[in-house]
Design an enzyme around this catalytic site. Structure first.
Site, PDB file in Angstrom:
ATOM      1  N   ASP A 171       0.840  -1.197   0.000  1.00 57.46           N
ATOM      2  CA  ASP A 171       0.000   0.000   0.000  1.00 57.46           C
ATOM      3  C   ASP A 171       0.877   1.250   0.000  1.00 57.46           C
ATOM      4  O   ASP A 171       1.587   1.518   0.970  1.00 57.46           O
ATOM      5  CB  ASP A 171      -0.916  -0.015   1.235  1.00 57.46           C
ATOM      6  CG  ASP A 171      -1.994   1.046   1.153  1.00 57.46           C
ATOM      7  OD1 ASP A 171      -1.967   1.868   0.219  1.00 57.46           O
ATOM      8  OD2 ASP A 171      -2.872   1.063   2.037  1.00 57.46           O
ATOM      9  N   ASP A 172       0.843   2.004  -1.077  1.00 57.53           N
ATOM     10  CA  ASP A 172       1.608   3.257  -1.197  1.00 57.53           C
ATOM     11  C   ASP A 172       3.114   3.035  -1.303  1.00 57.53           C
ATOM     12  O   ASP A 172       3.906   3.915  -0.950  1.00 57.53           O
ATOM     13  CB  ASP A 172       1.341   4.221  -0.012  1.00 57.53           C
ATOM     14  CG  ASP A 172      -0.097   4.689   0.062  1.00 57.53           C
ATOM     15  OD1 ASP A 172      -0.911   4.267  -0.769  1.00 57.53           O
ATOM     16  OD2 ASP A 172      -0.404   5.488   0.983  1.00 57.53           O
ATOM     17  N   CYS A 207      -6.092   4.357  -3.097  1.00 55.84           N
ATOM     18  CA  CYS A 207      -6.407   2.984  -2.667  1.00 55.84           C
ATOM     19  C   CYS A 207      -7.691   2.386  -3.232  1.00 55.84           C
ATOM     20  O   CYS A 207      -7.664   1.332  -3.863  1.00 55.84           O
ATOM     21  CB  CYS A 207      -6.499   2.939  -1.147  1.00 55.84           C
ATOM     22  SG  CYS A 207      -4.948   3.305  -0.322  1.00 55.84           S
ATOM     23  N   ARG A 247      -7.806  -0.776  -5.952  1.00 56.01           N
ATOM     24  CA  ARG A 247      -8.134  -2.153  -5.534  1.00 56.01           C
ATOM     25  C   ARG A 247      -9.301  -2.703  -6.350  1.00 56.01           C
ATOM     26  O   ARG A 247      -9.330  -3.878  -6.729  1.00 56.01           O
ATOM     27  CB  ARG A 247      -8.495  -2.165  -4.035  1.00 56.01           C
ATOM     28  CG  ARG A 247      -7.277  -2.085  -3.176  1.00 56.01           C
ATOM     29  CD  ARG A 247      -7.473  -1.301  -1.895  1.00 56.01           C
ATOM     30  NE  ARG A 247      -6.179  -0.733  -1.543  1.00 56.01           N
ATOM     31  CZ  ARG A 247      -5.258  -1.380  -0.824  1.00 56.01           C
ATOM     32  NH1 ARG A 247      -5.536  -2.559  -0.319  1.00 56.01           N
ATOM     33  NH2 ARG A 247      -4.086  -0.839  -0.606  1.00 56.01           N
ATOM     34  N   LYS A 293      -5.653  -5.425   3.973  1.00 53.55           N
ATOM     35  CA  LYS A 293      -6.499  -4.233   3.849  1.00 53.55           C
ATOM     36  C   LYS A 293      -7.462  -4.386   2.674  1.00 53.55           C
ATOM     37  O   LYS A 293      -7.040  -4.616   1.547  1.00 53.55           O
ATOM     38  CB  LYS A 293      -5.600  -3.011   3.637  1.00 53.55           C
ATOM     39  CG  LYS A 293      -6.357  -1.750   3.239  1.00 53.55           C
ATOM     40  CD  LYS A 293      -5.420  -0.573   3.140  1.00 53.55           C
ATOM     41  CE  LYS A 293      -6.079   0.595   2.422  1.00 53.55           C
ATOM     42  NZ  LYS A 293      -5.215   1.778   2.366  1.00 53.55           N
ATOM     43  N   HIS A 312     -10.741  -2.156   1.866  1.00 51.68           N
ATOM     44  CA  HIS A 312     -11.015  -0.801   1.367  1.00 51.68           C
ATOM     45  C   HIS A 312     -11.958  -0.751   0.166  1.00 51.68           C
ATOM     46  O   HIS A 312     -11.852   0.136  -0.690  1.00 51.68           O
ATOM     47  CB  HIS A 312      -9.711  -0.055   1.038  1.00 51.68           C
ATOM     48  CG  HIS A 312      -9.802   1.404   1.432  1.00 51.68           C
ATOM     49  ND1 HIS A 312      -8.769   2.298   1.281  1.00 51.68           N
ATOM     50  CD2 HIS A 312     -10.836   2.107   1.953  1.00 51.68           C
ATOM     51  CE1 HIS A 312      -9.149   3.489   1.701  1.00 51.68           C
ATOM     52  NE2 HIS A 312     -10.408   3.407   2.106  1.00 51.68           N
ATOM     53  N   SER A 319      -8.144   2.007   5.525  1.00 51.42           N
ATOM     54  CA  SER A 319      -6.767   2.471   5.797  1.00 51.42           C
ATOM     55  C   SER A 319      -6.480   2.576   7.288  1.00 51.42           C
ATOM     56  O   SER A 319      -7.363   2.891   8.096  1.00 51.42           O
ATOM     57  CB  SER A 319      -6.530   3.832   5.134  1.00 51.42           C
ATOM     58  OG  SER A 319      -6.619   3.706   3.739  1.00 51.42           O
ATOM     59  N   HIS A 363       1.459   2.144   4.118  1.00 53.42           N
ATOM     60  CA  HIS A 363       0.576   3.310   4.314  1.00 53.42           C
ATOM     61  C   HIS A 363       0.851   3.881   5.707  1.00 53.42           C
ATOM     62  O   HIS A 363       1.110   3.128   6.645  1.00 53.42           O
ATOM     63  CB  HIS A 363      -0.874   2.830   4.209  1.00 53.42           C
ATOM     64  CG  HIS A 363      -1.888   3.927   4.079  1.00 53.42           C
ATOM     65  ND1 HIS A 363      -2.265   4.699   5.150  1.00 53.42           N
ATOM     66  CD2 HIS A 363      -2.600   4.369   3.013  1.00 53.42           C
ATOM     67  CE1 HIS A 363      -3.182   5.575   4.740  1.00 53.42           C
ATOM     68  NE2 HIS A 363      -3.397   5.405   3.440  1.00 53.42           N
ATOM     69  N   ASP A 368      -0.433  -0.667  -4.744  1.00 57.40           N
ATOM     70  CA  ASP A 368      -1.730  -0.116  -5.180  1.00 57.40           C
ATOM     71  C   ASP A 368      -1.626   1.273  -5.801  1.00 57.40           C
ATOM     72  O   ASP A 368      -2.507   1.688  -6.550  1.00 57.40           O
ATOM     73  CB  ASP A 368      -2.740  -0.101  -4.019  1.00 57.40           C
ATOM     74  CG  ASP A 368      -2.418   0.948  -2.970  1.00 57.40           C
ATOM     75  OD1 ASP A 368      -1.224   1.293  -2.790  1.00 57.40           O
ATOM     76  OD2 ASP A 368      -3.358   1.425  -2.309  1.00 57.40           O
ATOM     77  N   ASN A 369      -0.562   1.994  -5.480  1.00 61.95           N
ATOM     78  CA  ASN A 369      -0.334   3.330  -6.062  1.00 61.95           C
ATOM     79  C   ASN A 369       1.048   3.788  -5.637  1.00 61.95           C
ATOM     80  O   ASN A 369       1.730   3.101  -4.867  1.00 61.95           O
ATOM     81  CB  ASN A 369      -1.414   4.346  -5.644  1.00 61.95           C
ATOM     82  CG  ASN A 369      -1.671   4.422  -4.158  1.00 61.95           C
ATOM     83  OD1 ASN A 369      -2.697   3.976  -3.671  1.00 61.95           O
ATOM     84  ND2 ASN A 369      -0.719   4.960  -3.407  1.00 61.95           N
ATOM     85  N   LYS A 399       1.717   9.392  -5.328  1.00 66.38           N
ATOM     86  CA  LYS A 399       0.327   9.033  -5.028  1.00 66.38           C
ATOM     87  C   LYS A 399      -0.644  10.178  -5.290  1.00 66.38           C
ATOM     88  O   LYS A 399      -0.369  11.323  -4.943  1.00 66.38           O
ATOM     89  CB  LYS A 399       0.245   8.630  -3.550  1.00 66.38           C
ATOM     90  CG  LYS A 399      -1.157   8.396  -3.033  1.00 66.38           C
ATOM     91  CD  LYS A 399      -1.142   7.928  -1.586  1.00 66.38           C
ATOM     92  CE  LYS A 399      -2.564   7.757  -1.071  1.00 66.38           C
ATOM     93  NZ  LYS A 399      -2.605   7.084   0.233  1.00 66.38           N
TER      94      LYS A 399
HETATM   95 MG    MG Z   1      -2.656   3.131  -1.376  1.00 65.91          MG
END
Ligand code: MG
Length: 461
Positions: free
Chosen positions: A38-39, A78, A82, A135, A137, A160, A227, A279-280, A300
């Protein structure tokens, strides 16, 4: 029409003509594991060039597998990212694109529409067992939990990790409820110790793999980290030269090692496709707590390369070519068609898919299966890539802060020569802008025509 375009078109047509779902019994169906950070930025892995974050397991995974240098997410934040991965469809089609709030928050009442078909739902028809660990989301009210979107099991935090009662620490106006840790649809802990999350997700994943060693499975492992707020266990905290962010990445790397080790130990390594991606891009505005996109521009929340191009490694000993880096374009939406093809399952024919089958690239790293990438922000297309060229119609320089800039004269970059998007070639190459404009108009006309497009976001409060 350029020669390269004709060649790609012929290649794609011949690919469609030869491609058919092959029959196989359960013994032959490969397992699938998607590990989703994540991130995590393009530049946060050793094999992607970070000088001080140690990632020996990801580096080994790349040495034994295939590293993508031009792999993208379906969105730069996010929730829509996803949804794109799990449905093979752009967020403007699957109902998770929204221009008002861009991700789900604890008070959000809805989630991914039940009408969407997810990867685990599509795999059910050919006998797969699926788990989501980490996660989610994509909705945290009844009707939207992972177990209501095709997963047989769920363990993790449904949104998150900064959406907690202490959210005001991060400049949020609202007070949120305690962070829930869930199993299935039940909250089993409130405000769990986040230092243990990566470890607990890993243990759950290893246990799921062992339990399902004799039947085909899909494990979706979307980590809560890196994240913010960042947490690492005692074994990793304070050990990385990069600081806490490095500790967190190094623990995720350890987790990857645990997953690959159990596959080797159980003899499943030669029948399991493992994908590692993010994810980003990195959250640049949080300073040391955010990652880096390396030589890519921005991060991001943006449609610059740093927001949507992510580190991605595919591993499947004996099937995927070893130790190569491919420059083939890919996007997380390609994973669903790829997995269904490998599982001998059909892609539903009642809706439009934005993903394509990546297996030609797995066999031959020089193959190309797509030439276009569409960069959306919410429901708006802000940029588009065709081959090496990328046009920006609207840009925004950071996740919060600067306002969007609409470019009356679009910006043009040649990403092969200029991956950092530094040299605008719009004045020198006006015909390329027109060519991409034509492609974009066709794409947008199709999005508007498609019967399942632009679902009203039911998740926006
Ligand atoms: Mg993310």
């Amino acid at each position: 029409m350029p020669v390269s375009y004709i060649r790609i078109t012929i290649f794609l047509v011949s690919l469609c003509a030869c491609s058919s779902n092959f029959q196989m019994d359960e013994q032959e169906r490969p397992n699938f594991i998607i590990i989703f950070a994540d991130d995590m930025g393009y530049g946060d892995v050793g094999v992607y060039g970070h000088p001080t974050i140690r990632t020996p397991h990801l580096d080994r995974m790349a040495a034994e597998g295939l590293r993508f240098s031009q792999f993208y997410t379906g969105a730069s934040v996010c929730t829509p990212s996803r949804a794109a991965l799990l449905t093979g469809r752009l967020p403007v089609r699957n109902g998770l694109a929204d221009d008002r709030i861009r991700v789900l928050f604890p008070p959000s009442k809805g989630g991914m529409p039940a009408s969407e078909i997810t990867i685990p739902e599509a795999l059910q028809s050919v006998g797969y067992v699926s788990a989501a660990i980490g996660k989610w989301h994509l909705g945290h009210v009844p009707g939207h939990f992972p177990t209501e979107h095709g997963f047989d099991e769920y363990f993790g935090i449904p949104y998150s990790n900064d959406m907690t009662p202490s959210a005001s620490d991060w400049g949020r106006a609202q007070t949120y409820p305690p962070l829930p840790l869930m199993r299935g649809t039940e909250v089993i802990e409130s405000e769990p110790d986040q230092r243990l999350l990566t470890r607990r997700y890993t243990e759950e994943s290893v246990s799921f793999i062992r339990k399902n060693r004799d039947n085909p499975f899909f494990l979706y492992l979307p980590h809560t980290m890196p994240h913010i707020p960042l947490f690492a266990s005692d074994e990793f905290e304070g050990t990385s030269a990069r600081g806490l962010y490095g500790d967190v990445i190094e623990e995720i790397d350890w987790s990857v090692g645990q997953i690959l080790d159990v596959l080797r130990e159980t003899g499943l390594d030669r029948k399991t496709l493992v994908i590692f991606t993010s994810d980003n891009g990195p959250w640049l505005t949080v300073g040391f707590a955010g990652g880096t996109a390396g030589l890519l521009r921005n991060g991001k929340g943006t449609t610059w390369e740093g927001g949507m191009r992510v580190p991605t490694i595919a591993w499947w000993p004996g099937t995927i070519s070893t130790g190569h880096t491919t420059q083939a374009l890919g996007v997380t939406m390609d994973l669903m068609p790829t997995m269904l093809e490998l599982a001998g399952a059909s892609l539903p024919d009642d809706r439009i898919y934005d993903g394509v089958d990546l297996t030609p690239v797995f066999r031959d790293p020089t193959a190309q299966v797509r030439e276009a990438i569409y960069y959306y922000r919410g429901t708006q297309l802000w940029a588009a890539r065709k081959g090496p060229w990328k046009v920006h119609y609207i840009t925004q320089s950071a996740y919060v802060g600067d306002q969007p800039v609409v470019h009356e004269s679009p910006l043009l970059y040649h990403l092969d020569r200029d991956p950092g998007e530094r040299f605008n070639l719009a004045e020198q190459e006006p015909e390329v802008i027109l060519e991409i404009q034509e492609m974009v108009e066709e794409h947008l006309a199709e999005v508007v025509r498609a019967p399942t497009q632009l679902a009203i976001p039911e998740w926006n409060e």
